[in-house]
Scaffold this active site. Sequence first.
Site, PDB file in Angstrom:
ATOM      1  N   GLU A 112       0.824  -1.204   0.000  1.00 30.50           N
ATOM      2  CA  GLU A 112       0.000   0.000   0.000  1.00 30.50           C
ATOM      3  C   GLU A 112       0.858   1.253   0.000  1.00 30.50           C
ATOM      4  OE1 GLU A 112      -2.011  -1.038   3.491  1.00 30.50           O
ATOM      5  OE2 GLU A 112      -0.328  -0.549   4.763  1.00 30.50           O
ATOM      6  N   CYS A 125       3.669   8.264   1.033  1.00 26.25           N
ATOM      7  CA  CYS A 125       4.265   7.285   1.946  1.00 26.25           C
ATOM      8  C   CYS A 125       4.311   5.959   1.188  1.00 26.25           C
ATOM      9  CB  CYS A 125       3.402   7.169   3.207  1.00 26.25           C
ATOM     10  SG  CYS A 125       3.936   5.852   4.311  1.00 26.25           S
ATOM     11  N   CYS A 132       6.935  -7.721   6.212  1.00 25.89           N
ATOM     12  CA  CYS A 132       8.132  -7.232   6.889  1.00 25.89           C
ATOM     13  C   CYS A 132       8.634  -8.329   7.822  1.00 25.89           C
ATOM     14  CB  CYS A 132       7.817  -5.975   7.704  1.00 25.89           C
ATOM     15  SG  CYS A 132       9.278  -5.296   8.537  1.00 25.89           S
ATOM     16  N   CYS A 136       8.026  -6.645  14.794  1.00 27.66           N
ATOM     17  CA  CYS A 136       7.647  -5.787  15.922  1.00 27.66           C
ATOM     18  C   CYS A 136       6.230  -6.206  16.364  1.00 27.66           C
ATOM     19  CB  CYS A 136       7.664  -4.315  15.518  1.00 27.66           C
ATOM     20  SG  CYS A 136       9.243  -3.813  14.804  1.00 27.66           S
ATOM     21  N   CYS A 139       2.802  -4.230  15.549  1.00 29.49           N
ATOM     22  CA  CYS A 139       2.557  -3.781  14.175  1.00 29.49           C
ATOM     23  C   CYS A 139       1.861  -4.859  13.357  1.00 29.49           C
ATOM     24  CB  CYS A 139       3.907  -3.429  13.557  1.00 29.49           C
ATOM     25  SG  CYS A 139       3.889  -3.357  11.763  1.00 29.49           S
ATOM     26  N   GLY A 187       7.192  -2.644   5.481  1.00 30.64           N
ATOM     27  CA  GLY A 187       8.566  -3.094   5.312  1.00 30.64           C
ATOM     28  C   GLY A 187       9.586  -2.277   6.060  1.00 30.64           C
ATOM     29  N   GLU A 188      10.780  -2.849   6.166  1.00 23.14           N
ATOM     30  CA  GLU A 188      11.937  -2.156   6.766  1.00 23.14           C
ATOM     31  C   GLU A 188      12.823  -1.723   5.586  1.00 23.14           C
ATOM     32  OE1 GLU A 188      13.534  -0.871   9.420  1.00 23.14           O
ATOM     33  OE2 GLU A 188      15.262  -0.661   8.101  1.00 23.14           O
ATOM     34  N   SER A 221      13.051   5.676   6.753  1.00 25.92           N
ATOM     35  CA  SER A 221      12.925   5.259   8.153  1.00 25.92           C
ATOM     36  C   SER A 221      13.580   3.900   8.343  1.00 25.92           C
ATOM     37  CB  SER A 221      11.450   5.200   8.560  1.00 25.92           C
ATOM     38  OG  SER A 221      10.850   4.051   8.023  1.00 25.92           O
ATOM     39  N   SER A 244      13.089   4.585  14.145  1.00 25.97           N
ATOM     40  CA  SER A 244      11.953   4.148  14.967  1.00 25.97           C
ATOM     41  C   SER A 244      12.507   3.528  16.240  1.00 25.97           C
ATOM     42  CB  SER A 244      11.114   3.120  14.205  1.00 25.97           C
ATOM     43  OG  SER A 244      10.618   3.705  13.029  1.00 25.97           O
ATOM     44  N   LEU A 245      12.573   4.308  17.287  1.00 25.07           N
ATOM     45  CA  LEU A 245      13.230   3.847  18.521  1.00 25.07           C
ATOM     46  C   LEU A 245      12.219   3.139  19.434  1.00 25.07           C
ATOM     47  CD1 LEU A 245      16.124   3.981  19.658  1.00 25.07           C
ATOM     48  CD2 LEU A 245      15.388   5.921  21.037  1.00 25.07           C
ATOM     49  N   HIS A 246      11.126   3.806  19.727  1.00 22.43           N
ATOM     50  CA  HIS A 246       9.997   3.251  20.503  1.00 22.43           C
ATOM     51  C   HIS A 246      10.293   2.897  21.956  1.00 22.43           C
ATOM     52  CE1 HIS A 246       8.043   3.351  16.702  1.00 22.43           C
ATOM     53  NE2 HIS A 246       8.524   2.231  16.227  1.00 22.43           N
ATOM     54  N   ASN A 324      -1.351   3.299  16.094  1.00 24.32           N
ATOM     55  CA  ASN A 324      -2.485   2.815  15.322  1.00 24.32           C
ATOM     56  C   ASN A 324      -2.801   1.418  15.846  1.00 24.32           C
ATOM     57  OD1 ASN A 324      -4.296   3.573  13.294  1.00 24.32           O
ATOM     58  ND2 ASN A 324      -3.328   2.167  11.885  1.00 24.32           N
ATOM     59  N   CYS A 367       1.261   1.730   8.912  1.00 28.73           N
ATOM     60  CA  CYS A 367       1.975   0.761   8.097  1.00 28.73           C
ATOM     61  C   CYS A 367       1.339  -0.618   8.141  1.00 28.73           C
ATOM     62  CB  CYS A 367       3.457   0.751   8.428  1.00 28.73           C
ATOM     63  SG  CYS A 367       3.959  -0.224   9.816  1.00 28.73           S
TER      64      CYS A 367
END
Length: 375
Positions: A112, A125, A132, A136, A139, A187-188, A221, A244-246, A324, A367
């Site tokens: 997408e 985007c 992926c 994580c 996600c 994806g990464e 990213s 993307s640390l989180h 999300n 994502c």
Amino acid sequence: MSEPIKTLPLVFDEPRGRKKPPRHLADLTSPERKALLEEQGLPGFRAKQLSMHYFGRLVDDPEQMTDLPAAQRAELVEALLPTLMTPLRTMEADKGTTRKTLWKLFDGALVESVLMRYPDRATVCVSSQAGCGMACPFCATGQGGLQRNMSTAEIVEQVVAGARSMTRGEVPGGPGRVSNVVFMGMGEPLANYKAVIGAVRRLVDPSPDGLGMSARGITVSTVGLVNRIDQLTEEGIPVTLALSLHAPDDELRNELVPINTRWSVAETVEAAWNYARVTKRRVSIEYAMMRGINDQAHRADLLGDLLRSYGDWGWVHVNLIPLNEVPGSQFTRSSDEDTDEFVRRLEAKGVPTTIRDTRGSEIDAACGQLAATEA
Ligand code: SF4
């Protein structure tokens, strides 16, 4: 944390033996396009005309390519402009200024892209992988695993499709152009490094070799593939890096972002700081706010101290993302109060912090979520 987080294994390599996506002019440099036509017994100079149609005029209908000889047009288009993806569904939000498209690739894989128009810019985007492998647990995409890497042209095509919508006036606000691209879809991106760098080059190559965008409008990213961040630092293309640390501590980040078991928070943040130091581009630290998981005041302080330990020369800012939520998941969005307190504490440490505008959240524009629903 009340219940332990379930994590999936990390996957770096796509399954072997897959058919490759069709080769397209966006996969190739200008001399390679010319050489490919000549190999097929076609006139090499036509490559420039095809590139002008694709990148310059954003034409996708061969009938409109009237400068190509009618007898050879189909062959030329087949050689360099094969169909890469078909739109399955487009969803709109924010009065039509956010458009999310679900694409079917040549092998049935679903990805997408989202086009977001703001008063001063328009951003696409893009996805860089189907699925992926970074696993994580919060996600939607991460739960399905990696299907395959996307090709350079498949990545570029998402931007070109957005650019077509803008020039054709399909987005409210009149005809316009795409000014920004963020690699924050499925994806990464740095796990598909070669194709992603190829796509970045096509985006910044001057027309008609590419779209002629400014590298400053492009954000790549990553969850923190340190070896690839180092490689990107050497690349000499001043894109913005978003990390993307989180979580600011290894204990929690090992669970939320499993790649952290390979490269620690300290190693990851140092690589990002070095990127900022060498490229002079401010790094964005992405932090998805999850209620009761990573949104505590002490973690805000820890994050602030960590980032400030690399100096206060404006190398970084933090972007807090309202999570999300994935239906049925243990991860839920932080309250507004906790998010505001997080901002206050980071700013008290001198770290500029913003809360990301959640464009299109009513159409699952985070994502992987639309593709996950469809699949
Ligand atoms: S958050 Fe990003 S890196 Fe992690 S699984 Fe989802 S798509 Fe992959």
